[in-house]
Design a protein around this motif. Structure first.
Motif, PDB file in Angstrom:
ATOM      1  N   ASP A   1      -1.078   5.141   3.636  1.00 17.97           N
ATOM      2  CA  ASP A   1      -2.486   5.309   3.277  1.00 17.97           C
ATOM      3  C   ASP A   1      -3.203   3.959   3.305  1.00 17.97           C
ATOM      4  O   ASP A   1      -2.930   3.095   2.474  1.00 17.97           O
ATOM      5  CB  ASP A   1      -2.618   5.939   1.886  1.00 17.97           C
ATOM      6  N   PRO A   2      -4.149   3.761   4.228  1.00 18.99           N
ATOM      7  CA  PRO A   2      -4.880   2.487   4.312  1.00 18.99           C
ATOM      8  C   PRO A   2      -5.654   2.148   3.039  1.00 18.99           C
ATOM      9  O   PRO A   2      -5.884   0.970   2.747  1.00 18.99           O
ATOM     10  CB  PRO A   2      -5.838   2.695   5.496  1.00 18.99           C
ATOM     11  N   ALA A   3      -6.056   3.181   2.292  1.00 20.18           N
ATOM     12  CA  ALA A   3      -6.816   2.939   1.061  1.00 20.18           C
ATOM     13  C   ALA A   3      -5.980   2.218   0.008  1.00 20.18           C
ATOM     14  O   ALA A   3      -6.532   1.618  -0.920  1.00 20.18           O
ATOM     15  CB  ALA A   3      -7.328   4.265   0.493  1.00 20.18           C
TER      16      ALA A   3
ATOM     17  N   ALA B   1      -3.584  10.076  -2.415  1.00 22.98           N
ATOM     18  CA  ALA B   1      -2.868   9.740  -1.175  1.00 22.98           C
ATOM     19  C   ALA B   1      -1.737  10.729  -0.916  1.00 22.98           C
ATOM     20  O   ALA B   1      -1.497  11.126   0.232  1.00 22.98           O
ATOM     21  CB  ALA B   1      -2.330   8.316  -1.265  1.00 22.98           C
ATOM     22  N   LEU B   2      -1.045  11.133  -1.975  1.00 24.37           N
ATOM     23  CA  LEU B   2       0.033  12.115  -1.833  1.00 24.37           C
ATOM     24  C   LEU B   2      -0.507  13.455  -1.352  1.00 24.37           C
ATOM     25  O   LEU B   2       0.096  14.118  -0.492  1.00 24.37           O
ATOM     26  CB  LEU B   2       0.760  12.281  -3.165  1.00 24.37           C
ATOM     27  N   LYS B   3      -1.655  13.868  -1.866  1.00 29.48           N
ATOM     28  CA  LYS B   3      -2.278  15.121  -1.428  1.00 29.48           C
ATOM     29  C   LYS B   3      -2.640  15.065   0.055  1.00 29.48           C
ATOM     30  O   LYS B   3      -2.505  16.056   0.782  1.00 29.48           O
ATOM     31  CB  LYS B   3      -3.514  15.408  -2.279  1.00 29.48           C
ATOM     32  N   LYS B   4      -3.113  13.900   0.520  1.00 32.40           N
ATOM     33  CA  LYS B   4      -3.447  13.745   1.941  1.00 32.40           C
ATOM     34  C   LYS B   4      -2.199  13.929   2.811  1.00 32.40           C
ATOM     35  O   LYS B   4      -2.235  14.622   3.831  1.00 32.40           O
ATOM     36  CB  LYS B   4      -4.026  12.336   2.194  1.00 32.40           C
ATOM     37  N   ILE B   5      -1.101  13.322   2.388  1.00 31.22           N
ATOM     38  CA  ILE B   5       0.149  13.432   3.152  1.00 31.22           C
ATOM     39  C   ILE B   5       0.640  14.864   3.184  1.00 31.22           C
ATOM     40  O   ILE B   5       1.040  15.390   4.233  1.00 31.22           O
ATOM     41  CB  ILE B   5       1.216  12.496   2.547  1.00 31.22           C
ATOM     42  N   LEU B   6       0.596  15.536   2.017  1.00 36.01           N
ATOM     43  CA  LEU B   6       1.047  16.922   1.945  1.00 36.01           C
ATOM     44  C   LEU B   6       0.174  17.844   2.778  1.00 36.01           C
ATOM     45  O   LEU B   6       0.669  18.770   3.433  1.00 36.01           O
ATOM     46  CB  LEU B   6       1.075  17.386   0.476  1.00 36.01           C
ATOM     47  N   SER B   7      -1.147  17.601   2.771  1.00 33.05           N
ATOM     48  CA  SER B   7      -2.060  18.442   3.559  1.00 33.05           C
ATOM     49  C   SER B   7      -1.789  18.301   5.051  1.00 33.05           C
ATOM     50  O   SER B   7      -1.869  19.269   5.808  1.00 33.05           O
ATOM     51  CB  SER B   7      -3.510  18.083   3.255  1.00 33.05           C
ATOM     52  N   LYS B   8      -1.451  17.069   5.494  1.00 30.72           N
ATOM     53  CA  LYS B   8      -1.138  16.858   6.914  1.00 30.72           C
ATOM     54  C   LYS B   8       0.170  17.555   7.292  1.00 30.72           C
ATOM     55  O   LYS B   8       0.291  18.142   8.381  1.00 30.72           O
ATOM     56  CB  LYS B   8      -1.024  15.363   7.202  1.00 30.72           C
ATOM     57  N   LEU B   9       1.151  17.496   6.384  1.00 30.09           N
ATOM     58  CA  LEU B   9       2.434  18.142   6.658  1.00 30.09           C
ATOM     59  C   LEU B   9       2.306  19.657   6.700  1.00 30.09           C
ATOM     60  O   LEU B   9       2.934  20.333   7.532  1.00 30.09           O
ATOM     61  CB  LEU B   9       3.465  17.729   5.583  1.00 30.09           C
ATOM     62  N   ILE B  10       1.497  20.201   5.797  1.00 29.80           N
ATOM     63  CA  ILE B  10       1.310  21.651   5.747  1.00 29.80           C
ATOM     64  C   ILE B  10       0.524  22.145   6.948  1.00 29.80           C
ATOM     65  O   ILE B  10       0.838  23.167   7.558  1.00 29.80           O
ATOM     66  CB  ILE B  10       0.608  22.052   4.431  1.00 29.80           C
TER      67      ILE B  10
ATOM     68  N   TYR C   1      -1.259  -2.481  -4.935  1.00 34.19           N
ATOM     69  CA  TYR C   1      -0.280  -1.544  -4.395  1.00 34.19           C
ATOM     70  C   TYR C   1       0.758  -2.249  -3.526  1.00 34.19           C
ATOM     71  O   TYR C   1       1.870  -1.744  -3.362  1.00 34.19           O
ATOM     72  CB  TYR C   1      -0.992  -0.427  -3.637  1.00 34.19           C
ATOM     73  N   PHE C   2       0.413  -3.406  -2.988  1.00 31.60           N
ATOM     74  CA  PHE C   2       1.402  -4.222  -2.288  1.00 31.60           C
ATOM     75  C   PHE C   2       2.496  -4.654  -3.260  1.00 31.60           C
ATOM     76  O   PHE C   2       3.694  -4.569  -2.948  1.00 31.60           O
ATOM     77  CB  PHE C   2       0.721  -5.449  -1.673  1.00 31.60           C
ATOM     78  N   PHE C   3       2.101  -5.092  -4.446  1.00 31.59           N
ATOM     79  CA  PHE C   3       3.070  -5.466  -5.478  1.00 31.59           C
ATOM     80  C   PHE C   3       3.861  -4.246  -5.955  1.00 31.59           C
ATOM     81  O   PHE C   3       5.069  -4.328  -6.192  1.00 31.59           O
ATOM     82  CB  PHE C   3       2.372  -6.131  -6.656  1.00 31.59           C
ATOM     83  N   LEU C   4       3.185  -3.109  -6.100  1.00 35.62           N
ATOM     84  CA  LEU C   4       3.856  -1.896  -6.555  1.00 35.62           C
ATOM     85  C   LEU C   4       4.901  -1.444  -5.540  1.00 35.62           C
ATOM     86  O   LEU C   4       5.999  -1.018  -5.925  1.00 35.62           O
ATOM     87  CB  LEU C   4       2.830  -0.784  -6.792  1.00 35.62           C
ATOM     88  N   GLY C   5       4.588  -1.545  -4.246  1.00 33.90           N
ATOM     89  CA  GLY C   5       5.555  -1.181  -3.215  1.00 33.90           C
ATOM     90  C   GLY C   5       6.789  -2.064  -3.265  1.00 33.90           C
ATOM     91  O   GLY C   5       7.930  -1.581  -3.146  1.00 33.90           O
TER      92      GLY C   5
END
Length: 309
Positions: free
Chosen positions: A52-54, A300-309, A60-64
Motif C-alpha cells: 500500500d503506497p499510502a 489497507a487490509l480491506k483494499k488487499i482483500l477486495s482485490k483478492l475477492i 510504517y517503515f519502522f513498523l515493518g
C-alpha cells in the motif's frame, strides 16, 4: 590442595517445562499455534506496508522493520522449543547454546533501539510537525534502522564470548526455556561477579538508555498534546502513540524486571514467565496491537482483500 572430581559440561539440558510431563502435547500444540500466528500476523503487517503506497511513511517503515525483527526474534527460540517437545530431547550443545544466546542478545538490543527510534519518530511528528519531512527523511530513516540492527553486534558477541569462556562443570541442567545469560551464569564454576557486572552494564546500556529516551519522548508528546485545543487532533495523536506504548510496556517491563532486579529476587518459575513475555508474548500481540487499533492498516487490509475477492 586435594584433587576434586569435576565433570566438565559438554552440553546443556534445557529444563523448559519438564515439570509438567502430562502437558507436553498440549504445550506443543499451544506453542505451535503461537509461532504460526507470529509468522502470519507479522508477515501480514509487512505485506500490507509493502503493497500500500499510502503506508510508505517513516512510521510504517519502522513498523515493518519491527515486525520483521519479531519474526527473527521468535525464530531463534520457538523452533528449537517445538523440536524439544516433539522429540523429548532437551539437550543442546555448548556451541548451539552460544549461537542462540548471541542472536537473542543482538536481536534484543535491536528491539530496544528500534522501539526508541519509533518513539522519537512520534515525538517529531507530534511536537515538530513542520520539520517532520526534513528530520525524518528517507536517508535518516534507513540510517537509524541500520544503526539499530548493527550497533549491538560487537558488544553482544563479546558478551557471549565472555560467558562461554567460563568453565562449566557439575550440573548441566539449564533451568529456563532457552539459553539465557543469568541461568548460564548459575551453572558456571568459580567467581562470576565480574561477568554479572558486565551483564548489568549491558542491560543499562541496551535496555535502560533506550527506555529513558522513550520516556523523554512521551513526556514531550503528552505535554504537546495537552496544550492542543480540545478535540483538535488530540484523539488521533493519542491513538498513534497508544499502540507503541502497549508494546513498550510489555517488552521493557518484563526485560527490566528480568535483568535489573536484585539477584536474591530471582526464581526459575518467575524467570520463565518473564522470558515468555519479552520473547514470545510481545511478538504475538504486535500485529493485533498495531493492526486492530490502526485505521490506516485496517483500510489497507480491506483494499488487499477486495482485490483478492
Amino acid at each position: 590442595m586435594g584433587e576434586q572430581n569435576l565433570t566438565i559440561v559438554e552440553e546443556f539440558v534445557i529444563q523448559g517445562f519438564y515439570d509438567l510431563p502430562n502437558l507436553q502435547d498440549l504445550l506443543f500444540g499451544i506453542f505451535t499455534v503461537v509461532y504460526m500466528s507470529i509468522l502470519m500476523g507479522n508477515g501480514l503487517i509487512i505485506t500490507i506496508i509493502k503493497t500500500d503506497p499510502a503506508l510508505h511513511t517513516p512510521m510504517y517503515f519502522f513498523l515493518g522493520n519491527f515486525s520483521f525483527l519479531e519474526i527473527c526474534y521468535t525464530s531463534v527460540i520457538l523452533p528449537r522449543m517445538l523440536m524439544n517437545f516433539w522429540t523429548q530431547n532437551r539437550n543442546i550443545s555448548l556451541i548451539a547454546c552460544a549461537v542462540q544466546l548471541c542472536f537473542l542478545l543482538i536481536l534484543g538490543a535491536t528491539e530496544c533501539f528500534l522501539l526508541a527510534v519509533m518513539a522519537y519518530d512520534r515525538y517529531v511528528a507530534i511536537c515538530k510537525p513542520l520539520y517532520y519531512p526534513v528530520i525524518m527523511n528517507q536517508k535518516v530513516c534507513i540510517q537509524v534502522v541500520v544503526g539499530s540492527w548493527i550497533c549491538g553486534i560487537p558488544v553482544q558477541i563479546g558478551q557471549t564470548c565472555q560467558i562461554f569462556s567460563l568453565p562449566f562443570c557439575g550440573s548441566n541442567k539449564l533451568n529456563n526455556i532457552f539459553c539465557d545469560v543469568l541461568p548460564l551464569l548459575k551453572l558456571a564454576c568459580g567467581d562470576t561477579s565480574v561477568n554479572e557486572l558486565f551483564v548489568y552494564a549491558g542491560a543499562l546500556l541496551f535496555v535502560t538508555v533506550p527506555f529513558v529516551l522513550i520516556i523523554w519522548s512521551y513526556v514531550n508528546i503528552i505535554a504537546t498534546i495537552l496544550n492542543l485545543p480540545v478535540g483538535m487532533g488530540r484523539t488521533k495523536a493519542f491513538s498513534t502513540c497508544s499502540s507503541h506504548l502497549i508494546v513498550v510496556a510489555l517488552f521493557f517491563g518484563s526485560a527490566i524486571i528480568t535483568y535489573l532486579r536484585p539477584k536474591s529476587m530471582h526464581s526459575p518459575g518467575i524467570d520463565k514467565v518473564l522470558s515468555l513475555f519479552y520473547t514470545i508474548v510481545t511478538p504475538m500481540f504486535n500485529p493485533l496491537i498495531y493492526g486492530l487499533r490502526n485505521k490506516d492498516v485496517i483500510a489497507a487490509l480491506k483494499k488487499i482483500l477486495s482485490k483478492l475477492i
